[in-house]
Design an enzyme around this catalytic site. Structure first.
Site, mmCIF file in Angstrom:
data_model
loop_
_atom_site.group_PDB
_atom_site.id
_atom_site.type_symbol
_atom_site.label_atom_id
_atom_site.label_comp_id
_atom_site.label_asym_id
_atom_site.label_seq_id
_atom_site.Cartn_x
_atom_site.Cartn_y
_atom_site.Cartn_z
ATOM 1 N N GLU A 260 0.839 -1.197 0.000
ATOM 2 C CA GLU A 260 0.000 0.000 0.000
ATOM 3 C C GLU A 260 0.877 1.252 0.000
ATOM 4 O OE1 GLU A 260 -2.881 -0.048 3.146
ATOM 5 O OE2 GLU A 260 -3.737 -1.975 2.560
ATOM 6 N N HIS A 278 -8.287 1.039 1.846
ATOM 7 C CA HIS A 278 -8.030 1.010 3.288
ATOM 8 C C HIS A 278 -8.946 2.002 4.019
ATOM 9 C CE1 HIS A 278 -4.702 -0.381 6.227
ATOM 10 N NE2 HIS A 278 -5.825 -0.165 6.875
#
Length: 525
Positions: A260, A278
């Protein structure tokens, strides 16, 4: 007057908390690392979210800093060891996002079941593909929850409201807690073939990394749907992609990814995968809650010295600290030792303080034992919130103090009762400040714990020690220390050895395959 810098966006209400408590506060959310380094020396406190990177270099310039407060759970953006070395408290808010994350998991499950994102995109494109998006109902389906801690328990409650049948795998979920949650406690190999939906709510540890891989997926019911709002490393993304393409997995809903920010990912091109960036903690309520909590915690510490949700220091007065410091190390080692050996739900923990230690303030020692014990199942646990976590899991904690001296001038014994067995470990201080294990499962042994340990229970038979030593040597593992104990000649025996490097899984399996071995575990301290 203490002075706090807020370097990431926080609620105005959090800023007002500082002001109302008489703390001077500056807000600057556009500082570069160099700019932060230049000004951080002026402040007693630093309040952040995830954007500010509190590196060792920044901390070296923080000559007056006393506390870093993270509004949220993760502190990956804070160099906690560097902060500890400089006497800077690092706090977080581990429970502020629980409801929001659980609700997001439920929303992802609905989206996956009814293909809502795909249908939305199709309709926006001017199509009317009513027959294309044939979903499934949640009512009556079996939801398998992997990790039934704080967030998992909330998901279970919400799923039951949807009339789903909930089964849960969590090695630390007690039978009593499962009954309280009205979930069926099962082993992982039972959960996989029974569940129509599987949702992950476990921390990322060495034990849970890649818990969903090709081998696990092969055990699942054909057409299973998988939701992950926990940690990206729990799923082998390549294996999930292959399983979806093969039709074994009907679809997946992912809020987290191995890498990420996930601007590219091999799953993004698959229309059977629902993805969000997220967003588990991204609600106005959650952001407000964690901001208010971190402001209160930081203000309490700066004004009164009270510590809440600290990750790197115990809640101990200045007077008690020198006396308790060596016992804190011992308590953490005993708890960690027991926790790493525990594989099923914990029912009771009994901590005995015998001899000199019984005359001291043992409350922080109990918290440290619980922290070490619970850490393998909950990465956010610390000595402050460990008693709360234990209570939430219906773990009964009792302490006994006996100031009369026995075999040792001072002794701490930790006894853990699980759904399957009772195990105890005891330790003392040599020379007043050197922690030593002196008893495991009632068997006398004298051992110093190192970073990497191998623990073996075995049958006391000739040739075992030589066989183990040869096996380790053949695999390039150097033995640093070697400690033995036995209940009686030819009976149950234990071995605890320190090695110079971590034991990999394949070597551990070879140790377990030795004829006399009953159990073998790699431990880390």
């Amino acid at each position: 007057m203490p002075k706090v810098l807020i370097s990431d966006k926080l609620s105005p209400a959090a800023i007002q908390i500082f002001k109302d408590r008489g703390i001077e506060v500056d807000v600057n959310t556009s500082l570069s690392p160099d700019e932060l380094k230049a000004v951080i020396g002026q402040y007693d406190g630093l309040a952040i979210r995830s954007n500010t990177k509190v590196t060792a270099e920044i901390l070296a310039a923080a000559t007056n800093l006393k506390v870093v407060g993270r509004a949220g759970i993760g502190v990956d953006n804070v160099d906690v060891p560097a902060a500890t070395a400089r006497g800077i408290v690092v706090m977080n808010t581990p429970f502020g996002n629980s409801i929001t994350t659980a609700e997001h998991a439920i929303a992802m499950m609905f989206s996956l079941a009814r293909e809502i994102p795909q249908a939305n995109a199709s309709t926006h494109a001017g199509k009317w593909e009513k027959s294309k998006f044939m979903g499934v109902e949640l009512t009556g389906k079996v939801l398998g929850i992997v990790g039934c801690g704080n967030i998992g328990a909330i998901v279970a409650d919400r799923a039951q409201g949807l009339r789903m049948r909930v089964i849960a795998y969590d090695p630390f979920l007690s039978t009593e807690r499962a009954k309280e949650l009205n979930v069926e406690k099962v082993e992982l190999d039972e959960l996989f073939p029974r569940a129509d939906f599987i949702t992950l709510h476990t921390p990322l540890t060495e034990a849970t990394r890649n818990i969903i891989d090709a081998k696990a997926i092969a055990k699942m019911k054909k057409g299973v749907r998988i939701i992950n709002c926990a940690r990206g490393g729990l799923i082998v993304e390549e294996d999930l992609k292959a399983a979806i393409e093969a039709g074994q997995v009907a679809g997946a809903a992912l809020d987290v990814f191995k890498v990420e920010p996930a601007k590219e990912n091999l799953l993004f091109s698959n229309d059977k995968v629902v993805c969000t960036p997220h967003l588990g903690a991204s609600t106005s309520e959650a952001q407000e809650n964690v901001a208010l909590q971190v402001a209160e915690q930081m203000a309490d510490y700066l004004l009164t010295g009270a510590v809440t949700n600290a990750l790197n220091i115990p809640s101990v007065s200045a007077e008690d600290a020198p006396k308790l410091r060596p016992y804190m190390t011992l308590a953490n080692q005993l708890g960690s030792f027991a926790g790493q050996l525990t594989e099923t739900g914990i029912r009771d923990v009994k901590i005995e303080y015998i001899g000199h230690v019984a005359t001291l303030n043992t409350k922080p020692l109990t918290a440290i034992v619980l922290e070490g014990l619970l850490k393998p199942m909950n990465e956010t646990v610390n000595m402050v919130n460990a008693p709360v976590v234990a209570k939430d899991r219906n773990i009964k904690v009792s302490t006994v103090k006996t100031d009369s001296v026995g075999d040792y001038h001072t002794l701490i014994r930790v006894t853990v009762t699980t759904d399957q067995r009772e195990r105890s470990v005891a330790g003392t201080l040599f020379g007043g400040d050197k922690p030593r294990l002196v008893e495991i499962k009632g068997i006398s042994i004298e051992a110093e714990l190192g970073p990497y340990m191998l623990y073996v229970t075995n049958q006391d038979k000739p040739g075992f020690i030589g066989a183990l030593g040869s096996l380790l040597g053949q695999n390039g593992v150097n033995i640093a220390t070697f400690h033995l104990g036995r209940a009686a000649p030819g009976g149950d025996a234990i071995l605890l050895t320190q090695v110079d490097q971590p034991m990999d899984a394949s070597l551990l399996e070879k140790v377990r395959a030795l004829p006399q071995v009953v159990q073998a575990k790699a431990l880390a301290f």
